[in-house]
Design a protein around this motif. Structure first.
Motif, short mmCIF file in Angstrom:
data_model
loop_
_atom_site.label_atom_id
_atom_site.label_comp_id
_atom_site.label_asym_id
_atom_site.label_seq_id
_atom_site.Cartn_x
_atom_site.Cartn_y
_atom_site.Cartn_z
N ASN A 1 0.81 -1.22 0.00
CA ASN A 1 0.00 0.00 0.00
C ASN A 1 0.84 1.27 0.00
N ARG B 1 0.16 2.81 -3.23
CA ARG B 1 -1.25 3.07 -3.55
C ARG B 1 -1.67 4.35 -2.83
N THR C 1 -9.82 -0.71 -1.07
CA THR C 1 -8.77 -1.73 -0.97
C THR C 1 -9.43 -2.99 -0.43
N ASN D 1 0.04 8.18 0.19
CA ASN D 1 -0.09 6.73 0.12
C ASN D 1 -0.72 6.19 1.40
N ARG E 1 2.08 1.63 -9.44
CA ARG E 1 2.71 1.91 -8.15
C ARG E 1 3.03 3.40 -8.14
#
Length: 255
Positions: free
Chosen positions: A93, A96, A119, A140, A223
């Motif tokens: 993560n 993300r 998620t 993120n 990413r």
């Protein structure tokens, strides 16, 4: 399996092949100084004739029911051994992002719900207080979770491969003992994917914004890198080139 060896499993990055994995000695599972839940181990080709080739960057090792993604790999020619450092898949993560903001005075549940939205991750907690985080978002997911912990003076624990638990009563982490062998001069190859990113947004002069996606996204997925800003750029093509050159879209390899 010999006494002292630990049995785990290894799955390739594509998720198409899983094999048993035998490591030398005891693997170490711990939370490092930066709060990353990680696994370290050594494995040899002799002990793993069918799975040694799967020990590659971004493959997943399962240990004790937890899944860890290989981020650093050091291959030694002597004995054909690979030393592995892998991070729990929660730290995927870090690449993300949650766009938008949802700051202000809110409960822990409200902040955590926003941080983990869209998620496959859920959360639990043993408290639900009100707190304040200004301009929460546009970062993120791992950073957002750490912001929650800082604001509420709590910690989080990874309890499965899809859930984290917020608590003010977590105890110290207990590491297993792990020792490397004697230092020997030998040929080696190291692979590191900690900084691997495939997309970046860049802001230039007069609110000029571009987003570059690397062709490597086809292999590694999206990413997101941290946004970059440079007001010297007023031309979109030049700013796009700057963004492209700043992106580390390949594993770092050293011999």
């Amino acid at each position: 399996m010999k006494e002292g060896e630990a049995m785990l499993s290894i799955t390739n990055y594509e998720g198409t092949l899983t094999e048993a994995l035998v490591c030398r000695g005891k693997p170490v599972v711990r939370k490092n100084i930066d709060g990353v839940f990680e696994l370290t181990l050594d494995a040899s080709e002799r002990d793993n004739p069918h799975s040694f080739h799967l020990l590659a960057e971004e493959s997943i090792i399962e240990a004790g029911g937890f899944q860890f993604r290989i981020k650093q790999l050091h291959r030694k020619s002597r004995g054909n051994v690979k030393s592995i450092l892998a991070q729990h898949i929660f730290f995927d993560n870090i690449w993300r992002r949650q766009e938008g903001t949802n700051g202000g005075h809110k409960t822990l549940n409200e902040f955590a719900t926003f941080a983990l939205r869209n998620t496959n991750w859920t959360f639990t907690s043993d408290f639900d207080e009100d707190g304040y985080i200004e301009a929460f978002g546009n970062d993120n997911i791992v950073k957002l979770v750490n912001q929650i912990c800082e604001a509420f003076e709590c910690e989080y624990e990874i309890t499965s491969n899809s859930n984290i638990h917020f608590s003010k009563m977590l105890g110290p982490d207990n590491d297993f003992v792990y020792q490397y062998g004697d230092n020997i001069i030998e040929l080696s190859k190291s692979v590191n994917t900690d900084n691997l990113r495939t997309r970046i947004s860049a802001k230039g002069k007069d609110n000029l914004v571009v987003r570059y996606t690397s062709p490597q996204a086809a292999k590694w997925g999206i990413r997101d890198a941290d946004d970059m800003s440079d007001e010297r750029f007023s031309d979109s093509d030049n700013l796009m080139d700057k963004a492209r050159k700043s992106l580390k879209d390949q594993p770092e390899i050293s011999i």
